[in-house]
Design an enzyme around this catalytic site. Structure first.
Site, PDB file in Angstrom:
ATOM      1  N   GLU A 381       0.824  -1.211   0.000  1.00 28.10           N
ATOM      2  CA  GLU A 381       0.000   0.000   0.000  1.00 28.10           C
ATOM      3  C   GLU A 381       0.859   1.262   0.000  1.00 28.10           C
ATOM      4  O   GLU A 381       0.525   2.251  -0.656  1.00 28.10           O
ATOM      5  CB  GLU A 381      -0.924  -0.009   1.225  1.00 28.10           C
ATOM      6  CG  GLU A 381      -2.015  -1.063   1.176  1.00 28.10           C
ATOM      7  CD  GLU A 381      -2.926  -0.892  -0.026  1.00 28.10           C
ATOM      8  OE1 GLU A 381      -3.410   0.235  -0.255  1.00 28.10           O
ATOM      9  OE2 GLU A 381      -3.142  -1.882  -0.736  1.00 28.10           O
ATOM     10  N   TRP A 384       1.933   1.842  -3.473  1.00 28.50           N
ATOM     11  CA  TRP A 384       0.926   2.442  -4.360  1.00 28.50           C
ATOM     12  C   TRP A 384       1.142   3.954  -4.493  1.00 28.50           C
ATOM     13  O   TRP A 384       0.989   4.525  -5.575  1.00 28.50           O
ATOM     14  CB  TRP A 384      -0.484   2.189  -3.812  1.00 28.50           C
ATOM     15  CG  TRP A 384      -1.166   0.981  -4.368  1.00 28.50           C
ATOM     16  CD1 TRP A 384      -1.385  -0.206  -3.740  1.00 28.50           C
ATOM     17  CD2 TRP A 384      -1.754   0.847  -5.679  1.00 28.50           C
ATOM     18  NE1 TRP A 384      -2.055  -1.067  -4.574  1.00 28.50           N
ATOM     19  CE2 TRP A 384      -2.299  -0.453  -5.758  1.00 28.50           C
ATOM     20  CE3 TRP A 384      -1.863   1.690  -6.785  1.00 28.50           C
ATOM     21  CZ2 TRP A 384      -2.947  -0.921  -6.899  1.00 28.50           C
ATOM     22  CZ3 TRP A 384      -2.518   1.238  -7.922  1.00 28.50           C
ATOM     23  CH2 TRP A 384      -3.037  -0.055  -7.965  1.00 28.50           C
ATOM     24  N   TRP A 413     -20.365  14.245 -18.729  1.00 26.74           N
ATOM     25  CA  TRP A 413     -20.702  14.046 -17.322  1.00 26.74           C
ATOM     26  C   TRP A 413     -21.852  14.950 -16.896  1.00 26.74           C
ATOM     27  O   TRP A 413     -22.177  15.940 -17.569  1.00 26.74           O
ATOM     28  CB  TRP A 413     -19.496  14.352 -16.437  1.00 26.74           C
ATOM     29  CG  TRP A 413     -18.322  13.445 -16.633  1.00 26.74           C
ATOM     30  CD1 TRP A 413     -17.218  13.683 -17.409  1.00 26.74           C
ATOM     31  CD2 TRP A 413     -18.137  12.151 -16.063  1.00 26.74           C
ATOM     32  NE1 TRP A 413     -16.355  12.624 -17.338  1.00 26.74           N
ATOM     33  CE2 TRP A 413     -16.891  11.661 -16.520  1.00 26.74           C
ATOM     34  CE3 TRP A 413     -18.900  11.349 -15.207  1.00 26.74           C
ATOM     35  CZ2 TRP A 413     -16.384  10.423 -16.142  1.00 26.74           C
ATOM     36  CZ3 TRP A 413     -18.399  10.111 -14.824  1.00 26.74           C
ATOM     37  CH2 TRP A 413     -17.153   9.654 -15.293  1.00 26.74           C
ATOM     38  N   ASN A 448      -9.306   4.352   3.434  1.00 24.10           N
ATOM     39  CA  ASN A 448      -9.118   4.099   2.010  1.00 24.10           C
ATOM     40  C   ASN A 448     -10.288   3.380   1.352  1.00 24.10           C
ATOM     41  O   ASN A 448     -10.730   3.727   0.261  1.00 24.10           O
ATOM     42  CB  ASN A 448      -7.839   3.297   1.803  1.00 24.10           C
ATOM     43  CG  ASN A 448      -7.566   3.021   0.349  1.00 24.10           C
ATOM     44  OD1 ASN A 448      -7.348   3.940  -0.417  1.00 24.10           O
ATOM     45  ND2 ASN A 448      -7.602   1.753  -0.044  1.00 24.10           N
ATOM     46  N   TRP A 466     -15.863  13.196 -12.223  1.00 29.06           N
ATOM     47  CA  TRP A 466     -14.987  12.745 -11.133  1.00 29.06           C
ATOM     48  C   TRP A 466     -14.028  13.819 -10.660  1.00 29.06           C
ATOM     49  O   TRP A 466     -13.592  13.833  -9.509  1.00 29.06           O
ATOM     50  CB  TRP A 466     -14.187  11.520 -11.585  1.00 29.06           C
ATOM     51  CG  TRP A 466     -13.314  11.782 -12.788  1.00 29.06           C
ATOM     52  CD1 TRP A 466     -13.691  11.777 -14.098  1.00 29.06           C
ATOM     53  CD2 TRP A 466     -11.919  12.125 -12.780  1.00 29.06           C
ATOM     54  NE1 TRP A 466     -12.617  12.085 -14.911  1.00 29.06           N
ATOM     55  CE2 TRP A 466     -11.517  12.296 -14.128  1.00 29.06           C
ATOM     56  CE3 TRP A 466     -10.972  12.280 -11.770  1.00 29.06           C
ATOM     57  CZ2 TRP A 466     -10.213  12.630 -14.487  1.00 29.06           C
ATOM     58  CZ3 TRP A 466      -9.661  12.613 -12.124  1.00 29.06           C
ATOM     59  CH2 TRP A 466      -9.303  12.781 -13.469  1.00 29.06           C
ATOM     60  N   TRP A 489      -8.887   8.550  -7.721  1.00 29.99           N
ATOM     61  CA  TRP A 489     -10.092   8.947  -8.440  1.00 29.99           C
ATOM     62  C   TRP A 489     -10.101   8.388  -9.861  1.00 29.99           C
ATOM     63  O   TRP A 489     -11.151   7.988 -10.369  1.00 29.99           O
ATOM     64  CB  TRP A 489     -10.224  10.475  -8.454  1.00 29.99           C
ATOM     65  CG  TRP A 489     -10.885  10.976  -7.208  1.00 29.99           C
ATOM     66  CD1 TRP A 489     -10.287  11.411  -6.062  1.00 29.99           C
ATOM     67  CD2 TRP A 489     -12.286  11.026  -6.975  1.00 29.99           C
ATOM     68  NE1 TRP A 489     -11.229  11.736  -5.127  1.00 29.99           N
ATOM     69  CE2 TRP A 489     -12.466  11.516  -5.657  1.00 29.99           C
ATOM     70  CE3 TRP A 489     -13.412  10.726  -7.740  1.00 29.99           C
ATOM     71  CZ2 TRP A 489     -13.726  11.712  -5.092  1.00 29.99           C
ATOM     72  CZ3 TRP A 489     -14.683  10.909  -7.184  1.00 29.99           C
ATOM     73  CH2 TRP A 489     -14.836  11.390  -5.883  1.00 29.99           C
TER      74      TRP A 489
END
Length: 554
Positions: A381, A384, A413, A448, A466, A489
């Site tokens: 993690e 990441w 969107w 998370n 988004w 995102w």
């Protein structure tokens, strides 16, 4: 937000707020439809804004006060085709051009370390190198921090994060002064990588003839060092992580920990007395916390600042909870399920090297990808965060309000303000969504797993751009970090690296049942539901997850 390997179940393809079918809206996902004509289009496609650029400006996604209009897909693709230089390439070119000149210039009156997002003395490679150079030359080490109000605004820094940074500077200044090292704080405007390239050349070639050294330190492995089979940057995490593990194991110096700087000569305090009296400035007016002593006290109790607290939290987590991380990380009601170190990674009060070393050293195998499952998963993690930084370097247009795949800019969107306000205020009627959003408003933090759920809900249930959610997170999270936030995102909205748009949907009801089965997390944050029972959907106690009966119960 680091994604999970678990599968997500797709909800119906319409969205509702509090079960009102009148608000249902279909998402237009066609990316090959004719685009509207842009009357301001330039003859040069690389200078023409994207046809939907007005949407991104009207809804506050592209801040025209600081940035140009959203770029065209052709310009984004030009980076992919190596037709435009990436900012990191411009910096490397400036370093190469001035290498011989910089090497020939002697150290004169002092060595200056410029603090950025590395607000620590321990394991700070650049600070350590500056200290060594100062010691070798017999001159003082002086530290600098640049506070830029416009930079804080342009980068959407949350007031709670600005407050954390200023409190950290107080601690940093005190720790440096104990070593006879001044911290001078200057206020003016900055422009990151391209600025670095200009400074390197101006300093080396200007009348003053100063040396500006740029030191890689944010990542364990320098961006660009890992190449895929085709010779480019990895765009998928799993093969990148395997390459990252291999590189670190073959280059143990990647995890070398650097000592804090050595003390300055005693004469420094008298010679540079004016630098030691530099105060920590207040937050800019638009980045102030609410004028409420109770709120400030709560934030500061939740998030003690500085590297000492970072190291204390790291070792407590590694000693007590890291072994159970794999099984508890997705359960938001469990205290200690995650490390909550993201605020320290984002602010630079803790280095990734130190964190990974601490975790690895508690593993019985002393390896990054072997032994205890919780330790392995936590290291993954942390990695990441690094992966998303590598992505920014390889595809710099994702810093410029573009999705990783430029074609996805053509998605139409929704920008429904009622829906967006319901999401931001925790009033959607979906308990797990509302609990998570209220936690952000109260604490500046969200686990998370919840970040992925609420992001998926905004983009794939409410069908809202988004990038509006991406901005909202940056403006409210104490650990707001552009690379991680943008990457998360992009993952949740299926417009980032490794997008899987057809099945990566997080059903908020099933996610709620699975990861907050008894409803403890929901009850903590959604006061009006505290008397409801928890349990399986469709059963007697399932109302805490679905109080409005969306599962069709009678």
């Amino acid at each position: 937000m680091a994604p999970s390997k678990r599968k997500a179940t797709a909800p119906p393809q319409t969205s509702r707020i509090n079960g009102d079918p009148k608000t249902d809206k279909k998402r237009k996902t066609t990316t090959d439809a004719p685009l509207p004509t842009n009357p301001n289009a330039s003859l040069d496609p690389l200078k023409t804004p994207h046809p939907f650029y007005k949407d991104s400006e009207t809804h506050g996604i592209v801040l025209r006060k600081f940035y140009p209009s959203e770029m065209s897909n052709a310009r984004a693709q030009a980076y992919n085709n190596n037709e435009l230089p990436r900012p990191i390439e411009t910096l490397y070119a400036a370093l190469a051009e001035t290498a011989a000149l910089r090497k020939s210039l002697p150290v004169r009156q002092a060595v200056v370390h410029w603090f950025k997002m590395d607000l620590r003395l321990h394991d700070n490679r650049s600070l350590w190198l500056a200290s060594q150079k100062a010691q070798e030359a017999g001159v003082p080490l002086i530290c600098l921090y640049v506070l830029s109000p416009e930079d804080l605004e342009a980068h959407l820094r949350a007031p709670i994060r600005v407050d954390f940074m200023l409190r950290t500077l107080e601690i940093l200044k005190r720790d440096l002064e104990a070593l006879g090292i001044p911290l001078w704080i200057e206020t003016y405007e900055v422009d990151e990588l391209r600025r670095e390239a200009r400074l390197v050349k101006i300093f080396a070639e200007g009348d003053e003839k100063m040396v500006a050294e740029v030191v890689h330190d944010t990542c364990v492995v320098m961006p660009g060092a890992l190449k895929s089979g085709s010779g480019g940057q990895y765009a998928v995490y799993s093969p990148w992580y395997r390459a990252w593990i291999k590189h670190v194991e073959e280059n143990p110096d990647c995890l070398e920990i650097y000592e804090k700087p050595l003390p300055n000569p005693p004469s420094t305090k008298s010679k540079y007395a004016h630098l030691f009296t530099c105060p920590i400035p207040p937050a800019p007016e638009n980045k102030n916390l609410p004028d409420n002593d109770e709120t400030k006290a709560r934030y500061r109790a939740l998030w003690p600042a500085g590297e000492h607290e970072a190291l204390k939290r790291l070792h407590k987590f590694c000693d007590e909870n890291i072994g159970k991380y794999a099984e508890r990380r997705d359960i938001p009601s469990v205290e200690g399920g995650t490390s909550k170190l993201s605020v320290h990674f984002a602010s630079g009060t803790l280095s990734a090297r130190t964190a990974i070393r601490a975790a690895r050293d508690r593993n019985n195998t002393k390896r990054l990808n072997g032994g205890n499952e919780g330790i392995q998963r936590w290291i993954s993690e942390v990695a990441w965060r690094e992966f998303y930084r590598h992505v920014l370097v390889g595809w710099p247009y994702v810093c410029m309000n573009k999705p990783f795949k430029p074609l996805y800019s053509n998605i139409t969107w929704s920008y429904n303000p009622t829906h967006f306000h319901a999401w931001t205020s925790g009033q959607t009627g979906y308990p797990i969504i509302d609990a998570a959003m209220r936690q952000v408003l109260s604490t500046g933090f969200m686990p998370n797993r919840l970040r992925m759920i609420v992001a998926s809900f905004l983009a794939k249930d409410l069908l809202i751009d988004w990038r509006m959610g991406e901005r909202y997170f940056m403006e409210h999270l104490i650990d707001g970090d552009f690379a991680s936030n943008n990457g998360g995102w992009g993952f949740a909205a299926s417009v980032g690296v490794d997008p899987q748009p057809y099945f990566r949907v997080f059903n908020p009801l099933l996610q709620s049942e699975k990861f907050d089965e008894g409803g403890e997390y929901i009850r903590r944050w959604v006061e009006e539901l505290r008397d409801l029972e928890g349990g399986k959907l469709g059963g007697k106690g399932g109302w805490i997850h679905d109080p409005y009966g969306r599962e069709g119960r009678k």
